[in-house]
Design a protein around this motif. Structure first.
Motif, mmCIF file in Angstrom:
data_model
loop_
_atom_site.group_PDB
_atom_site.id
_atom_site.type_symbol
_atom_site.label_atom_id
_atom_site.label_comp_id
_atom_site.label_asym_id
_atom_site.label_seq_id
_atom_site.Cartn_x
_atom_site.Cartn_y
_atom_site.Cartn_z
ATOM 1 N N HIS A 23 0.909 -1.233 -0.119
ATOM 2 C CA HIS A 23 -0.008 0.144 -0.095
ATOM 3 C C HIS A 23 0.836 1.136 0.141
ATOM 4 O O HIS A 23 2.038 1.296 0.422
ATOM 5 C CB HIS A 23 -0.783 -0.231 1.009
ATOM 6 N N SER A 47 5.348 4.664 0.233
ATOM 7 C CA SER A 47 4.865 4.162 1.260
ATOM 8 C C SER A 47 4.499 4.893 2.441
ATOM 9 O O SER A 47 3.913 4.623 3.515
ATOM 10 C CB SER A 47 5.544 2.820 1.698
ATOM 11 N N HIS A 73 1.973 -3.271 5.801
ATOM 12 C CA HIS A 73 2.294 -2.677 4.507
ATOM 13 C C HIS A 73 2.227 -3.607 3.031
ATOM 14 O O HIS A 73 2.338 -2.729 2.003
ATOM 15 C CB HIS A 73 3.726 -2.035 4.627
ATOM 16 N N TYR A 95 0.100 -6.738 1.099
ATOM 17 C CA TYR A 95 -1.131 -7.152 0.778
ATOM 18 C C TYR A 95 -1.286 -8.432 -0.076
ATOM 19 O O TYR A 95 -0.231 -8.540 -1.039
ATOM 20 C CB TYR A 95 -2.253 -6.192 0.510
ATOM 21 N N SER A 98 -4.116 -7.911 4.388
ATOM 22 C CA SER A 98 -2.506 -7.439 4.727
ATOM 23 C C SER A 98 -1.733 -8.631 5.285
ATOM 24 O O SER A 98 -2.556 -9.663 5.907
ATOM 25 C CB SER A 98 -2.577 -6.354 5.810
#
Length: 505
Positions: free
Chosen positions: A122, A465, A477, A479, A489
């Motif tokens: 993400h 990030s 952080h 997924y 996640s």
């Protein structure tokens, strides 16, 4: 086909003889046909190959196509994302960074983002400023006298013997110029490792380089090796992902006199490292061996590498650390997908825990016993891209190593001939005429470039990030799409263990 071959040859012979009386030069066609006729007769009467007995001459095309099948598949059949063990997109990623070529990709992703196991990180709508200084991690616990500041991306274990001397020299010079470390592999320290690059001296079950005449560990020889200024850390190889529980294999074709002298074995023989260590046979014995190696090296960082099999055995090692008070400075986690130059196919395919689960298990177990604070976790399976590093660190690793990535940077084309001594690029052969293709003065630059450009990509991902330090990364952080089409996640898939949680229970 045998009857067709025999009858056909008789008819052709009759035609040629008939034409001879009309135009005599036609007799020379027999000089062209004779080799094929003799080959066909040999095929019919030999007893080893059914194809050749039934299809004389033509049957040889089957063996020809079989010989070049890997090349035909790689260049004309496989797509950009389906090649094994490393697909074309990943190979291109490495080549482009090693050669400082175009790093962009046109027209969007070729991955199917709707499939299960698709992974992504993400990002933040408030990205951080990209940090220019590449991150380093200090390895060395409370009992270490000489902590080592390591790059987060390094050369994983590959022995001289598995690799050519030119390949080893290029890797070592690349490590020197790029300021990252070079793991020797279990084949010991050769003269080609001593070109200024930092070394991790790996000690396998064969104790090469520190081996007594009876094949056991020699403290005196080890002390001499560990004292080398290039040696920054020592790694005990318990097992590796591609063949856990089997031991290393050096085929006789690659075991020349020089390699045999470095390892302390007989030349021109297949060298099989024992499956396990003779210096210890239980968890407390491993801890004692770690202390012995640390003391003999005057306090350099000492750790061990393993692929996870029986989980209880790793738990026992953690319990032994608490009981004895002896801890490694680092643990290197390998996965079942790990690479090797030579391994039995069943071991490569069906033995050992896959990398992702193994890394999660080791990190969580260390945290559960409140040991992670003193032990750095290295990992070394199919780490090729900046995202691979990002994912590994988010799961809990501190440092990443790559073997096949560095081989590709040297010019490896995944010819899959590592165990034959016929590597066409000179990376995994000791044949002089093939090694000449690998020019050290050019290839070390590609190793350095690949390292630097990949970490530069990583720093961009880190900034995207919203973070500025690797210490800020965690499992939330990254997924993954599950088989029921949910996006979860890694923290949801693998909930983190709190420090000391096992001790409280």
């Amino acid at each position: 086909m045998r009857n067709v071959f025999v009858v056909g040859n008789l008819i052709i012979l009759a035609i040629v003889i008939g034409l001879y009386f009309i135009w005599s030069p036609v007799i020379w066609t027999l000089a062209i046909l004779a080799p094929f006729t003799l080959l066909g007769l040999y095929d019919i009467f030999q007893k080893k190959h059914s194809i050749l007995r039934n299809f004389p001459v033509l049957g040889h095309f089957r063996f020809l196509f079989e010989m070049i099948a890997p090349e035909l598949h790689q260049y004309f059949v496989e797509g950009d994302t389906d090649g094994k063990p490393i697909d074309r997109n990943h190979r291109a990623y490495i080549y482009q960074r090693a050669k400082l070529q175009t790093e962009t990709h046109p027209f969007g992703t070729e991955l199917d983002v709707t499939l299960p196991n698709y992974e992504y990180m993400h990002h933040s709508i408030y990205p951080a400023k990209k940090q220019e200084e590449l991150p380093r991690i200090t390895v060395g616990g409370p009992d270490c006298k000489h902590p080592y500041s390591a790059s987060i991306f390094n050369i994983s274990a590959m022995s001289y013997g598995a690799l050519s001397k030119n390949a080893v020299m290029a890797l070592n010079i690349g490590a020197r110029e790029g300021n990252f470390f070079h793991d020797t592999g279990e084949g010991s320290i050769s003269p080609y490792h001593l070109h200024g690059g930092d070394l991790v001296y790996e000690i396998g079950t064969g104790y090469f380089g520190c081996r007594s005449d009876d094949g056991n560990f020699s403290p005196e020889k080890y002390k001499a090796q560990a004292a080398k200024k290039e040696v920054k850390m020592i790694e005990i190889k318990i097992s590796q992902g591609a063949k856990p529980g089997h031991g290393g294999v050096l085929p006789a074709a690659k075991n020349n006199k020089e390699i045999a002298e470095i390892r302390g074995v007989e030349p021109h023989t297949t060298v099989l490292s024992p499956p396990g260590h003779s210096a210890f046979n239980n968890a407390e014995g491993l801890c004692a061996f770690i202390k012995q190696l640390r003391d003999l090296s005057d306090g350099k960082p000492v750790g061990f590498k393993l692929a996870i099999g029986n989980r209880d055995e790793f738990v026992e090692i953690c319990e032994a650390m608490l009981k004895t008070g002896i801890k490694p400075d680092f643990i290197t986690v390998d996965g079942a997908e790990g690479g090797t130059g030579a391994a039995p196919i069943d071991f490569s395919n069906y033995v050992g825990m896959p990398w992702e689960e193994a890394l999660v298990f080791v990190v969580d177990t260390l945290n559960g016993f409140d040991l992670k604070k003193d032990i750095k976790v290295l990992t070394a399976t199919k780490i090729f891209t900046a995202f691979d590093i990002y994912k590994a660190i988010s799961i809990g690793a501190d440092i990443c190593n790559s073997a096949r990535g560095m081989m590709l940077a040297l010019g490896c084309i995944q010819a899959l001939k590592c165990d034959t001594n016929e590597c066409p690029t000179g990376v995994t052969t000791n044949k002089p005429h093939l090694m000449k293709g690998l020019v050290v003065s050019e290839k070390w630059k590609r190793v350095k470039n690949y390292h630097h450009e990949t970490l530069k990509d990583f720093m961009e991902l880190l900034a995207a990030s919203g973070n500025t330090s690797t210490e800020q990364l965690n499992r939330s952080h990254v997924y993954k799409r599950s088989f029921n089409n949910n996006l979860l996640s890694f923290e949801e898939i693998y909930p983190s263990q709190a420090a000391g949680s096992f001790l409280k229970n």
